[in-house]
Enzyme design. Structure first.
Site, PDB file in Angstrom:
ATOM      1  N   ARG A 257      -6.417  10.586  -0.130  1.00  0.00           N
ATOM      2  CA  ARG A 257      -6.063  11.026  -1.473  1.00  0.00           C
ATOM      3  C   ARG A 257      -7.306  11.137  -2.353  1.00  0.00           C
ATOM      4  NH1 ARG A 257      -3.318   6.776  -3.537  1.00  0.00           N
ATOM      5  NH2 ARG A 257      -3.582   5.528  -1.654  1.00  0.00           N
TER       6      ARG A 257
ATOM      7  N   HIS B  62       0.860  -1.189   0.000  1.00  0.00           N
ATOM      8  CA  HIS B  62       0.000   0.000   0.000  1.00  0.00           C
ATOM      9  C   HIS B  62       0.895   1.237   0.000  1.00  0.00           C
ATOM     10  CE1 HIS B  62      -3.054   2.927   1.141  1.00  0.00           C
ATOM     11  NE2 HIS B  62      -3.967   2.007   0.949  1.00  0.00           N
TER      12      HIS B  62
END
Length: 253
Positions: free
Chosen positions: A41, A18
């Site tokens: 994000r 990740h």
């Protein structure tokens, strides 16, 4: 246990990294990281190197964003760090995650407040304070954020290929920031199984009474699991495994 019974393993070389695990200021070398949720994000957070420049489409796939952090944020002058000691601490590749107040509003202050209480996210009152906190040149940071907003206003993809810009960045009264590094997140490999959750031998035959669901299984996600699919996998195959286990216990199978 399963392999001792003859179960086959599949895709054991496929491990997902990740792109955003938080680096704690008071424990930069800690081997366990809190995940910086994808939504940070997704709702408008951007990634910056230690010079205050963007280097990746933040909404690209996990593997590509992680690769970009490793490629662009591993050198001494591009690797993000907490504090101002100049010591070589923390992971070998790290970037700054920055949210404007608008992005933070979109993300929600429930989880954001948790990150703050854990010491994973900090606040900065305006651009000047943010530049000081990140130890980057204010003019470079301003140009980065203004360039981002111009691309957002244009409606066209930017030079990094980003075409969705959830929140403006340049004129925020408050910014939220943290340091992130790629982290081991999920193993796509595991036990070979079928749609009925039977664990299979290399011959393709089922091992009677051995059922599996979730991350212990392999072959479902290929080389790059999409976000959210592990929960879907657990619900779909967990339900099926439970149903079949109950039937097996009742002597129906």
């Amino acid at each position: 246990m399963a392999t001792a019974l003859g179960a086959e393993l599949v895709d054991m070389d496929q491990v997902q990294v990740h792109p955003t695990g938080f680096v704690k200021a008071d424990d930069p070398d800690g081997l366990t990281k809190f995940l910086a949720a994808e939504a940070l994000r997704g709702e408008g957070g951007i990634l910056l190197d230690a010079s205050g420049k963007r280097f990746v489409n933040e909404l690209d796939t996990r593997d590509r964003v992680a690769d970009a952090v490793f490629h662009h944020c591993a050198a001494r002058n591009t690797r993000a760090q907490h504090g101002s000691t100049g010591r070589e601490e923390g992971p070998r590749a790290a970037a700054f995650l920055v949210l404007s107040q608008t992005a933070a509003d979109r993300f929600g202050y429930g989880a954001l407040g948790f990150y703050e209480r854990m010491g994973l996210i900090s606040r900065a009152a305006g651009l000047t304070e943010l530049a000081t906190a990140l130890r980057v040149d204010k003019s470079v940071l301003r140009q980065t954020l203004e360039t981002y907003d111009r691309a957002r206003d244009s409606g066209e993809p930017d030079e990094l290929g980003k075409s969705v810009f959830p929140a403006a960045m340049a004129a925020a009264d408050v910014y939220f920031w943290g340091v992130i590094t790629p982290v081991l997140h999920y193993c796509m490999g595991g036990l070979r199984f079928d749609s009925a959750t039977h664990v299979l031998r290399s011959s393709g035959t089922a091992i009677r009474g051995l059922l599996a669901a979730g991350e212990v299984t392999g072959g479902l996600h290929g080389a790059n699991r999409l976000g959210g699919n592990s929960l879907l996998e657990c619900v779909v195959f967990g339900r099926e495994a439970g149903r079949r286990a109950a039937e097996l216990a009742a002597g129906a199978l």
